[in-house]
Design a protein around this motif. Structure first.
Motif, PDB file in Angstrom:
ATOM      1  N   UNK A  40      41.592  41.604  47.292  1.00 19.20           N
ATOM      2  CA  UNK A  40      42.061  40.328  46.757  1.00 19.20           C
ATOM      3  C   UNK A  40      41.329  39.996  45.456  1.00 19.20           C
ATOM      4  N   UNK A  41      40.038  40.253  45.417  1.00 22.69           N
ATOM      5  CA  UNK A  41      39.198  39.882  44.271  1.00 22.69           C
ATOM      6  C   UNK A  41      39.420  40.754  43.043  1.00 22.69           C
ATOM      7  N   UNK A  42      40.166  41.840  43.171  1.00 17.38           N
ATOM      8  CA  UNK A  42      40.425  42.698  42.011  1.00 17.38           C
ATOM      9  C   UNK A  42      41.278  41.995  40.968  1.00 17.38           C
ATOM     10  N   UNK A  43      42.105  41.043  41.391  1.00 20.61           N
ATOM     11  CA  UNK A  43      42.947  40.286  40.465  1.00 20.61           C
ATOM     12  C   UNK A  43      42.226  39.012  40.038  1.00 20.61           C
ATOM     13  N   UNK A  44      42.560  38.488  38.858  1.00 24.03           N
ATOM     14  CA  UNK A  44      42.027  37.172  38.487  1.00 24.03           C
ATOM     15  C   UNK A  44      42.721  36.078  39.302  1.00 24.03           C
ATOM     16  N   UNK A  45      42.027  34.972  39.507  1.00 26.60           N
ATOM     17  CA  UNK A  45      42.582  33.843  40.261  1.00 26.60           C
ATOM     18  C   UNK A  45      42.195  32.530  39.590  1.00 26.60           C
ATOM     19  N   UNK A  46      43.080  31.556  39.749  1.00 23.56           N
ATOM     20  CA  UNK A  46      42.849  30.218  39.236  1.00 23.56           C
ATOM     21  C   UNK A  46      43.112  29.201  40.338  1.00 23.56           C
ATOM     22  N   UNK A  47      42.436  28.081  40.230  1.00 28.32           N
ATOM     23  CA  UNK A  47      42.692  26.959  41.137  1.00 28.32           C
ATOM     24  C   UNK A  47      43.243  25.811  40.307  1.00 28.32           C
ATOM     25  N   UNK A  48      44.261  25.188  40.838  1.00 35.38           N
ATOM     26  CA  UNK A  48      44.847  24.012  40.209  1.00 35.38           C
ATOM     27  C   UNK A  48      44.588  22.836  41.143  1.00 35.38           C
TER      28      UNK A  48
END
Length: 186
Positions: A40-48
């Motif tokens: 899961x952590x291999x991709x970038x992630x954002x929180x809105x």
């Protein structure tokens, strides 16, 4: 564990006996759990984050703090943070959320390990609140200003990309409508 193991080895090299053996901390997670988190952590992630005063967009540091970011994303995905309140706001310091009781003393029925990294507590940093080492769970905070004394003591796991002015206007007791985590930049 890695630091404790290296410290014990250094003591032995110096001809000393470590006070106790460095054993791994039981986390309750399997190797498959960790594989899932790292994938899961291999991709970038954002929180809105949708608040009464507007939207705050946060880049999550999933490479630097994968367990913390994954934990945060799982809680957000379950609606854990929805309809919460900012239970702690200290001007020019931090604003804090993630307590289901709304008083700063609540959290989930688990704790996660600290992931101290090289990120710094600059204005808009996202950190995991703790009551001691390896006691993170659901409470998180944002910094209103640079807070270098927090570096190396609390996991930094993201940074505000837009909406710092929204975060700076939040007062204690203000509602949080929702938090959504995505792998696409909002």
């Amino acid at each position: 564990y890695v630091v404790r193991r290296e410290a014990a080895a250094a003591l032995r090299r110096a001809g000393e006996t470590p006070p106790r053996e460095a054993a791994p901390v039981e986390t309750g997670r399997s190797l498959d759990d960790y594989r899932t988190i790292l994938e899961w952590a291999e991709k970038p992630h954002w929180a809105e984050i949708q608040t009464e005063g507007g939207r705050v967009v946060v880049e999550l540091f999933s490479q630097e703090a994968p367990l913390t970011c994954w934990n945060f994303a799982q809680l957000a995905g379950s609606g854990y943070f929805d309809r919460g309140v900012w239970h702690r706001v200290v001007p020019d310091f931090v604003l804090q959320d993630g307590c289901p009781r709304g008083d700063g003393y609540g959290g989930p029925d688990w704790q996660i390990r600290c992931e101290i990294n090289r990120e710094h507590y600059t204005t808009g940093a996202l950190g995991m609140a703790l009551s001691g080492k390896d006691t993170g769970g659901s409470q998180y905070f944002f910094t209103h200003s640079d807070q270098p004394h927090l570096d190396g003591r609390y996991t930094v796991f993201g940074h505000i990309q837009s909406g710092q002015e929204v975060a700076d206007r939040i007062v204690q007791g203000s509602p949080i409508f929702s938090i959504h985590v995505t792998s696409e930049r909002p």
